[in-house]
Motif scaffolding. Structure first.
Motif, PDB file in Angstrom:
ATOM      1  N   LEU A  94      37.804-109.137 -57.016  1.00 19.09           N
ATOM      2  CA  LEU A  94      38.452-108.584 -58.158  1.00 19.09           C
ATOM      3  C   LEU A  94      39.938-110.186 -58.073  1.00 19.09           C
ATOM      4  O   LEU A  94      40.009-110.534 -60.179  1.00 19.09           O
ATOM      5  CB  LEU A  94      39.604-107.345 -57.758  1.00 19.09           C
ATOM      6  N   ASP A  95      40.635-110.417 -56.855  1.00 13.05           N
ATOM      7  CA  ASP A  95      41.391-111.056 -57.554  1.00 13.05           C
ATOM      8  C   ASP A  95      40.890-112.521 -58.226  1.00 13.05           C
ATOM      9  O   ASP A  95      41.888-113.609 -58.505  1.00 13.05           O
ATOM     10  CB  ASP A  95      42.169-112.086 -56.207  1.00 13.05           C
ATOM     11  N   ALA A  96      39.410-113.321 -57.628  1.00 14.75           N
ATOM     12  CA  ALA A  96      38.809-114.682 -58.668  1.00 14.75           C
ATOM     13  C   ALA A  96      38.187-113.832 -59.802  1.00 14.75           C
ATOM     14  O   ALA A  96      37.778-114.756 -60.841  1.00 14.75           O
ATOM     15  CB  ALA A  96      37.594-114.904 -57.942  1.00 14.75           C
ATOM     16  N   GLY A  97      38.493-112.570 -60.666  1.00 11.28           N
ATOM     17  CA  GLY A  97      38.745-112.289 -62.061  1.00 11.28           C
ATOM     18  C   GLY A  97      37.292-111.079 -61.678  1.00 11.28           C
ATOM     19  O   GLY A  97      37.042-111.739 -63.612  1.00 11.28           O
ATOM     20  N   ALA A  98      36.271-110.896 -61.141  1.00  4.52           N
ATOM     21  CA  ALA A  98      35.344-110.222 -60.981  1.00  4.52           C
ATOM     22  C   ALA A  98      35.909-108.377 -62.000  1.00  4.52           C
ATOM     23  O   ALA A  98      36.948-108.004 -61.860  1.00  4.52           O
ATOM     24  CB  ALA A  98      34.726-109.504 -60.277  1.00  4.52           C
ATOM     25  N   ASP A  99      34.960-107.780 -62.336  1.00  5.59           N
ATOM     26  CA  ASP A  99      34.926-106.517 -63.011  1.00  5.59           C
ATOM     27  C   ASP A  99      33.919-106.030 -62.227  1.00  5.59           C
ATOM     28  O   ASP A  99      33.679-106.368 -61.252  1.00  5.59           O
ATOM     29  CB  ASP A  99      34.957-106.442 -64.330  1.00  5.59           C
TER      30      ASP A  99
END
Length: 294
Positions: free
Chosen positions: A206-211
């Protein structure tokens, strides 16, 4: 990113996966309960699991309760959820603070200690379903994985994560529950196991931008996926002065008479959301009258 839960299956329905994004609801819980980082992590993980498991239920009036009870300083966690993934919950000791574990992670297992997990499902039967297991780790996700295997005989993978920022607010929160359906083929199971082994933590993704969809594709890489309807979880308490009054009545007429003799209004708060309800002397006398006390 707004909170949501997405349900995913493979084309042959051998696997089902629920992925949840829960940053907003966990931050609301943290704000209401003023939780320490480790308490935020314990409550947030349980709220996320509750939202997912609630969304698995079918009936409009179905209710789920997750109760973690331990001998650690946190005491326990209680979360309830319905089939719309509306959740509420609290920890017994929201101010508990523990040193980080050697790997730099919040020590949820140390805060919870040893104890049990109780899962109650009220799905309209004569008696609610009640499944209880001893905690195997206190890490919430591992205990739920064991619960599914031992109490529901459903091979499952549960992953939950809450990332707390330096100002104690919730930076990321989410999780997933993957379950193998009866008759799942060995090659499908092997793919899932290989994917899980190389998977980063939920909060890292999540912190890397994943949804949610990105996480689902990584968990079920190599399978043909179908994305189903989304559910939008939220933290919401249905307390009211009338409900709190019922709790007040349980203390008994003698206690209420003593409150009146003291001549001071009393204030009671809801455990789930900390909303305060005041009962003045007139309210207390009315309660006695309704209890048919002369």
């Amino acid at each position: 990113m707004s909170d949501y839960i997405v349900r995913v299956t493979d084309k042959d329905h051998q696997v089902r996966l629920y992925v949840a994004i829960t940053k907003e609801l966990v931050e609301r819980a943290r704000s209401l309960h003023k939780t320490s980082p480790v308490a935020t992590a314990a409550l947030g993980r349980t709220l996320t699991a509750g939202a997912i498991m609630g969304s698995m239920m079918k009936g409009d009036k179905d209710l789920l309760t997750l109760q973690f009870k331990g001998d650690g300083p946190l005491g326990g966690v209680l979360v309830t959820a319905n089939s719309d993934a509306i959740v509420k919950g609290y920890v017994n000791r929201p101010d508990v603070d523990l040193p980080l574990k050697p790997n730099g992670k919040l020590d949820v297992s140390g805060a919870l200690g040893t104890g049990f997990l109780n899962v109650i499902k009220d799905i309209g039967m004569k008696e609610p379903y009640n499944g209880q297991i001893d905690l195997i780790s206190g890490e919430i996700a591992e205990d739920l994985t064991y619960y599914f295997a031992s109490s529901e005989q459903t091979p499952s993978v549960v992953a939950l994560g809450v990332l707390v920022d330096k100002d104690y607010t919730v930076r990321q929160s989410g999780g997933f529950i993957l379950q193998l359906m009866p008759g799942a083929k060995d090659e499908v199971i092997d793919k899932i196991e290989a994917n899980i082994k190389k998977l980063p933590s939920v909060t890292a993704m999540l912190d890397a931008g994943a949804d949610g969809e990105d996480i689902a594709r990584r968990v079920m890489e190599g399978l043909s996926l179908t994305f189903h309807e989304k559910v939008y979880p939220r933290f919401e308490c249905d307390c009211s002065k009338e409900r709190v009054e019922k709790a007040l009545i349980t203390v008994g007429s003698d206690e209420i008479k003593d409150m009146i003799q003291e001549g001071k209004p009393i204030v009671m708060s809801c455990q789930f959301c900390n909303t305060e309800y005041s009962f003045d002397l007139g309210d207390l006398r009315d309660i006695l009258d309704r209890m048919n006390i002369v």
